[in-house]
Write a protein that holds these residues in place. Sequence first.
Motif, short mmCIF file in Angstrom:
data_model
loop_
_atom_site.label_atom_id
_atom_site.label_comp_id
_atom_site.label_asym_id
_atom_site.label_seq_id
_atom_site.Cartn_x
_atom_site.Cartn_y
_atom_site.Cartn_z
N LYS A 11 -8.86 6.17 -14.44
CA LYS A 11 -9.29 6.02 -13.04
C LYS A 11 -10.61 6.75 -12.81
N HIS A 73 -1.91 13.41 -0.51
CA HIS A 73 -1.71 12.02 -0.94
C HIS A 73 -2.22 11.05 0.14
N THR A 76 -6.07 11.23 0.35
CA THR A 76 -6.67 10.54 -0.78
C THR A 76 -6.62 9.03 -0.59
N THR A 77 -5.48 8.52 -0.12
CA THR A 77 -5.34 7.08 0.13
C THR A 77 -6.36 6.60 1.15
N ASP A 170 -4.51 13.95 -6.58
CA ASP A 170 -3.42 12.98 -6.68
C ASP A 170 -3.08 12.59 -8.12
N GLU A 171 -3.95 12.96 -9.06
CA GLU A 171 -3.74 12.62 -10.47
C GLU A 171 -3.83 13.89 -11.32
N GLN A 221 -2.99 1.07 -4.60
CA GLN A 221 -2.06 1.67 -5.55
C GLN A 221 -1.52 3.00 -5.03
N SER A 222 -2.42 3.81 -4.45
CA SER A 222 -2.00 5.10 -3.90
C SER A 222 -1.05 4.90 -2.72
N THR A 225 2.39 3.91 -4.06
CA THR A 225 3.04 4.88 -4.93
C THR A 225 3.83 5.90 -4.12
N SER A 230 3.41 10.55 -7.42
CA SER A 230 1.94 10.48 -7.47
C SER A 230 1.37 11.59 -8.33
#
Length: 230
Positions: A11, A73, A76-77, A170-171, A221-222, A225, A230
């Motif tokens: 990503k 989360h 970030t989305t 988030d990752e 995707q976020s 999820t 996440s």
Amino acid sequence: MGLSLVEGLYKSLALTVLSEIGDKTFFTAAILAMRHPRRLVLAGCLVSLIVMTILSALLGWAAPNLISRKWTHHITTILFFLFGLWTLWEGFTEEGEKELAEVEAKLDADWKASNGTAKAGSKIDDDLKKKQRPFLAQFFSPIFLKAFSLNFFGEWGDKSQIATIGLAADENPLGVVLGGIIGQALCTTAAVLGGKSLASRISEKMIALCGGILFLIFGIQSFLTPIGDS
């Protein structure tokens, strides 16, 4: 939390490549490499962008410790969706060409100013000039420092930096750092070896549209999820 290093890496790599090709820092590296030794420009640009990537990932890693993972989360989305729409808008309005013109104008002004200063001070004794040089310039090449500072401050607050912070929140932060460094190395090397020629052959509009779509895909995707995964 299911944070995958490989997922964070790919990503971050994709985000970095599509964000940096045709960006201010890309054109800056390309133009500097036409006027100065490429190895110094490449070193200065790469070091600054690697430092920026690590700092951004650290901020993203620390964010869940200051704010709940639920909120990081969601933030970030939202950022992915906002940056996706922003990048698509830039692609449709062709902001990339204006960016190249702005970078060229700024560097031309700096180039003329530095040349004028050099001519005016050509009769100053070498020892006196060395004493008057900034502390860092006594240990690093002025070209290295110029490339470092232009890229570091040019990248600060840019959407790719903020997106990296959000991605690291988030990752897997290590994956984000590795992907970001690989992406920055690929883009900066391409810029230094022939960035302006490369940029003239690549459609700025297409790169921006691909980047915008990628941001939106990450946002979807976020959004889909579960926070615990996440």
